[in-house]
Design an enzyme around this catalytic site. Structure first.
Site, PDB file in Angstrom:
ATOM      1  N   PHE A   1     -10.421  -3.839  10.987  1.00  0.00           N
ATOM      2  CA  PHE A   1     -11.465  -3.751   9.955  1.00  0.00           C
ATOM      3  C   PHE A   1     -10.883  -4.184   8.631  1.00  0.00           C
ATOM      4  O   PHE A   1      -9.678  -4.364   8.528  1.00  0.00           O
ATOM      5  CB  PHE A   1     -12.048  -2.334   9.862  1.00  0.00           C
ATOM      6  CG  PHE A   1     -11.024  -1.251   9.692  1.00  0.00           C
ATOM      7  CD1 PHE A   1     -10.572  -0.879   8.436  1.00  0.00           C
ATOM      8  CD2 PHE A   1     -10.486  -0.595  10.808  1.00  0.00           C
ATOM      9  CE1 PHE A   1      -9.626   0.133   8.277  1.00  0.00           C
ATOM     10  CE2 PHE A   1      -9.547   0.422  10.652  1.00  0.00           C
ATOM     11  CZ  PHE A   1      -9.118   0.790   9.376  1.00  0.00           C
TER      12      PHE A   1
ATOM     13  N   TYR B   1       0.774  -1.243   0.000  1.00  0.00           N
ATOM     14  CA  TYR B   1       0.000   0.000   0.000  1.00  0.00           C
ATOM     15  C   TYR B   1       0.806   1.294   0.000  1.00  0.00           C
ATOM     16  O   TYR B   1       0.243   2.358  -0.217  1.00  0.00           O
ATOM     17  CB  TYR B   1      -0.983  -0.011   1.177  1.00  0.00           C
ATOM     18  CG  TYR B   1      -2.018  -1.110   1.016  1.00  0.00           C
ATOM     19  CD1 TYR B   1      -3.055  -0.968   0.104  1.00  0.00           C
ATOM     20  CD2 TYR B   1      -1.924  -2.306   1.723  1.00  0.00           C
ATOM     21  CE1 TYR B   1      -3.987  -1.966  -0.080  1.00  0.00           C
ATOM     22  CE2 TYR B   1      -2.854  -3.318   1.545  1.00  0.00           C
ATOM     23  CZ  TYR B   1      -3.878  -3.147   0.643  1.00  0.00           C
ATOM     24  OH  TYR B   1      -4.796  -4.143   0.447  1.00  0.00           O
TER      25      TYR B   1
HETATM   26  C1  LIG Z   1      -2.778  -7.817  -3.021  1.00  0.00           C
HETATM   27  C2  LIG Z   1      -3.660  -7.825  -4.241  1.00  0.00           C
HETATM   28  C3  LIG Z   1      -4.929  -7.042  -3.922  1.00  0.00           C
HETATM   29  C4  LIG Z   1      -2.913  -7.139  -5.388  1.00  0.00           C
HETATM   30  O1  LIG Z   1      -3.772  -7.016  -6.516  1.00  0.00           O
HETATM   31  P1  LIG Z   1      -3.209  -6.996  -8.031  1.00  0.00           P
HETATM   32  O2  LIG Z   1      -4.342  -6.650  -8.925  1.00  0.00           O
HETATM   33  O3  LIG Z   1      -2.464  -8.234  -8.287  1.00  0.00           O
HETATM   34  O4  LIG Z   1      -2.187  -5.780  -7.987  1.00  0.00           O
HETATM   35  P2  LIG Z   1      -1.654  -4.970  -9.253  1.00  0.00           P
HETATM   36  O5  LIG Z   1      -1.496  -5.901 -10.427  1.00  0.00           O
HETATM   37  O6  LIG Z   1      -2.507  -3.766  -9.476  1.00  0.00           O
HETATM   38  O7  LIG Z   1      -0.232  -4.564  -8.746  1.00  0.00           O
HETATM   39  C5  LIG Z   1       0.010  -3.308  -8.173  1.00  0.00           C
HETATM   40  C6  LIG Z   1       1.422  -3.226  -7.690  1.00  0.00           C
HETATM   41  O8  LIG Z   1       1.498  -3.951  -6.427  1.00  0.00           O
HETATM   42  C7  LIG Z   1       2.459  -4.996  -6.543  1.00  0.00           C
HETATM   43  N1  LIG Z   1       1.888  -6.105  -5.798  1.00  0.00           N
HETATM   44  C8  LIG Z   1       0.727  -6.730  -6.050  1.00  0.00           C
HETATM   45  N2  LIG Z   1       0.518  -7.686  -5.121  1.00  0.00           N
HETATM   46  C9  LIG Z   1       1.562  -7.661  -4.298  1.00  0.00           C
HETATM   47  C10 LIG Z   1       1.920  -8.405  -3.155  1.00  0.00           C
HETATM   48  N3  LIG Z   1       1.138  -9.388  -2.706  1.00  0.00           N
HETATM   49  N4  LIG Z   1       3.082  -8.128  -2.558  1.00  0.00           N
HETATM   50  C11 LIG Z   1       3.866  -7.140  -3.026  1.00  0.00           C
HETATM   51  N5  LIG Z   1       3.574  -6.386  -4.104  1.00  0.00           N
HETATM   52  C12 LIG Z   1       2.438  -6.649  -4.720  1.00  0.00           C
HETATM   53  C13 LIG Z   1       2.601  -5.262  -8.022  1.00  0.00           C
HETATM   54  O9  LIG Z   1       3.852  -5.809  -8.308  1.00  0.00           O
HETATM   55  C14 LIG Z   1       2.447  -3.861  -8.602  1.00  0.00           C
HETATM   56  O10 LIG Z   1       3.649  -3.142  -8.428  1.00  0.00           O
HETATM   57  P3  LIG Z   1       4.035  -1.856  -9.327  1.00  0.00           P
HETATM   58  O11 LIG Z   1       3.018  -0.791  -9.058  1.00  0.00           O
HETATM   59  O12 LIG Z   1       5.382  -1.493  -8.812  1.00  0.00           O
HETATM   60  O13 LIG Z   1       4.001  -2.328 -10.737  1.00  0.00           O
HETATM   61  C15 LIG Z   1      -4.012  -9.246  -4.661  1.00  0.00           C
HETATM   62  O14 LIG Z   1      -2.827  -9.951  -4.897  1.00  0.00           O
HETATM   63  C16 LIG Z   1      -4.835 -10.025  -3.652  1.00  0.00           C
HETATM   64  O15 LIG Z   1      -6.044  -9.890  -3.616  1.00  0.00           O
HETATM   65  N6  LIG Z   1      -4.194 -10.819  -2.757  1.00  0.00           N
HETATM   66  C17 LIG Z   1      -4.885 -11.654  -1.786  1.00  0.00           C
HETATM   67  C18 LIG Z   1      -5.730 -10.868  -0.822  1.00  0.00           C
HETATM   68  C19 LIG Z   1      -5.007  -9.760  -0.155  1.00  0.00           C
HETATM   69  O16 LIG Z   1      -3.878  -9.883   0.238  1.00  0.00           O
HETATM   70  N7  LIG Z   1      -5.705  -8.649  -0.019  1.00  0.00           N
HETATM   71  C20 LIG Z   1      -5.203  -7.506   0.652  1.00  0.00           C
HETATM   72  C21 LIG Z   1      -5.891  -7.468   1.965  1.00  0.00           C
HETATM   73  S1  LIG Z   1      -5.315  -6.105   2.903  1.00  0.00           S
END
Ligand SMILES: CC(C)(COP(=O)(O)OP(=O)(O)OC[C@H]1O[C@@H](n2cnc3c(N)ncnc32)[C@H](O)[C@@H]1OP(=O)(O)O)[C@@H](O)C(=O)NCCC(=O)NCCS
Length: 403
Positions: free
Chosen positions: A403, A124
């Site tokens: 939350f 984030y």
């Molecule tokens: C975390 C999550 C929401 C990321 O969604 P996503 O659509 O794959 O993310 P994006 O493709 O838009 O990637 C955005 C950026 O974040 C990075 N990123 C995505 N997931 C990441 C992770 N798990 N750890 C580290 N970096 C991550 C990407 O490399 C990308 O980096 P950049 O901006 O430097 O290119 C998704 O992997 C997910 O739902 N995970 C399981 C549930 C979860 O963890 N939810 C968060 C709860 S707080």
């Protein structure tokens, strides 16, 4: 580049987006009965989803409440209570597009700050969220617990069953009144989503009554591990949350929980860094911090309003240049003084990004430490010490609400 459509969630699409979140967090889909009981806690309002065809494959959810900032003022706060992208659609930019839709919408709806609890600490920061509050996990060796003679004690503690607790605890939380910066208000949907569930899942609730009535509560669960020999049985007690109106009520809840028989080890989960428990024990090593973790991630949505809402310590002013690439209207220089802040054209004393500003904002991090760490660019060598004095808070920030 992805071909998702990202838009606000419409009525009728709530349950499908709830299931996207559940699946990403490795939970089973919500069954009909649970959905009937909790649908109102997952409204379409405040949600954006990414659609691949007709199916939602990503979601970001928020609810509106208030947060306390240093000095005690309450400001409009968006609690981001669910972020997920379906496993077959990750790493294609869905989250970035969801955040790009959500951040300006939160500003438009008048929120000054947003916050979340992060499943992973690397996600984030790129969207401007910084660690603004930390928590500790305490491990208590019950056999070593002896209370100091001067440790406070008051009133009495009773156990409630789930139905009584669900009625009473929200009122106690409200009457305690958000005493610490970082605390947030809990709307009805939060209680429906978070509190009834854990009580149903075997959590128990202890309520403290002081001279003026009920003024504190703790929710906890016990796990017993049976072994062939009775002498080897082990029971753990986990305190999920604890809130109290004053130190005596807090101490009395700790005394009660650590007095429960047949428990060898107790854990305080998500406690503030300045929980007084170790200082009330004859042997402070009976209570160990086994982990310090990020708790509240904060995002300044309206930097000027946020900086003006909090109070500051005594020091000469500092001109802080803020960079915010996701909400560029926030970018610019702010003059931070003991009496408040204003936009300025003056030359910057320091430069930082909005994520680092979030780390300073509630007082969780010493600005000079963040300067030493390279996160703050310094043009006036005296500015970090002045920022330390301006942003310092006496008590640690702590949200205390998951939350
Ligand atoms: C975390 C999550 C929401 C990321 O969604 P996503 O659509 O794959 O993310 P994006 O493709 O838009 O990637 C955005 C950026 O974040 C990075 N990123 C995505 N997931 C990441 C992770 N798990 N750890 C580290 N970096 C991550 C990407 O490399 C990308 O980096 P950049 O901006 O430097 O290119 C998704 O992997 C997910 O739902 N995970 C399981 C549930 C979860 O963890 N939810 C968060 C709860 S707080």
């Amino acid at each position: 580049m992805s071909d998702f459509v990202v838009r606000a969630v419409a009525e009728g699409e709530e349950r499908a987006t709830r299931d996207v979140l559940g699946q990403a967090l490795h939970k089973p889909p919500v069954d009909d009965e649970t959905w009937r009981l909790t649908a109102s806690a997952w409204p379409a309002a405040g949600k954006f989803a990414a659609f691949d065809g007709a199916d939602p494959v990503g979601v970001t959810s928020s609810f509106s409440t208030e947060i306390v900032v240093p000095g005690g003022r309450r400001v409009p706060f968006a609690a981001i209570d669910g972020v997920a992208v379906r496993a077959d659609s990750t790493r294609r930019g869905a989250l970035t597009r969801l955040m790009a839709a959500q951040l300006p919408d939160l500003v438009e709806r008048g929120h000054v700050l947003a916050g979340l609890h992060a499943s992973e600490a690397t996600i984030y920061g790129r969207y401007g969220y910084g660690v603004a509050g930390r928590m500790q996990i305490l491990e208590i060796d019950r056999a070593k617990v002896r209370w100091r003679a001067d440790a406070p004690q008051s009133g009495r503690v009773r156990l409630l069953d789930g139905a009584d607790a669900a009625k009473l605890v929200p009122d106690i939380y409200r009457s305690i009144g958000l005493p610490r910066h970082g605390n947030i208000g809990r709307p009805d949907l939060w209680w429906l989503n978070n509190h009834d569930g854990p009580i149903r899942d075997g959590h128990r609730v202890a309520v403290h009554t002081g001279p003026d009535g009920d003024d504190g509560f703790a929710t906890f669960v016990t796990h017993a591990r049976r072994a062939p020999a009775l002498a080897d049985w082990r029971t753990e007690l986990r305190v999920r949350e604890m809130h109290a109106a004053d130190p005596a009520a807090l101490a009395s809840l700790w005394r009660f929980l650590l007095g429960i028989d047949l428990v060898q080890t107790a854990y305080g989960q998500a406690r503030p860094l300045d929980d007084p428990l170790p200082s009330m024990l004859e042997d402070p090593r009976a209570c160990r911090t086994i982990s310090i973790e990020d708790e509240l991630w904060l995002r300044l949505l309206d930097v000027q309003a946020a900086l003006n809402a909090r109070t500051y310590g005594r020091a000469e002013p500092v001109v802080v240049e803020v960079a915010d690439r996701r909400l560029p209207a926030n970018s610019g220089a702010y003059r931070v003084t003991t009496d408040g802040t204003s936009r300025t054209d003056a030359a910057a004393d320091v430069r930082l990004d909005v994520e680092t500003l979030a780390m300073l904002y509630l007082g969780a991090w010493r600005p000079s430490l963040l300067a030493d760490a390279g996160r703050i660019e310094v043009f006036d060598a005296g500015a970090p010490a002045r920022l330390d004095a301006l942003f310092k808070t006496v008590v640690e920030p702590w949200c205390g609400t998951h939350f």
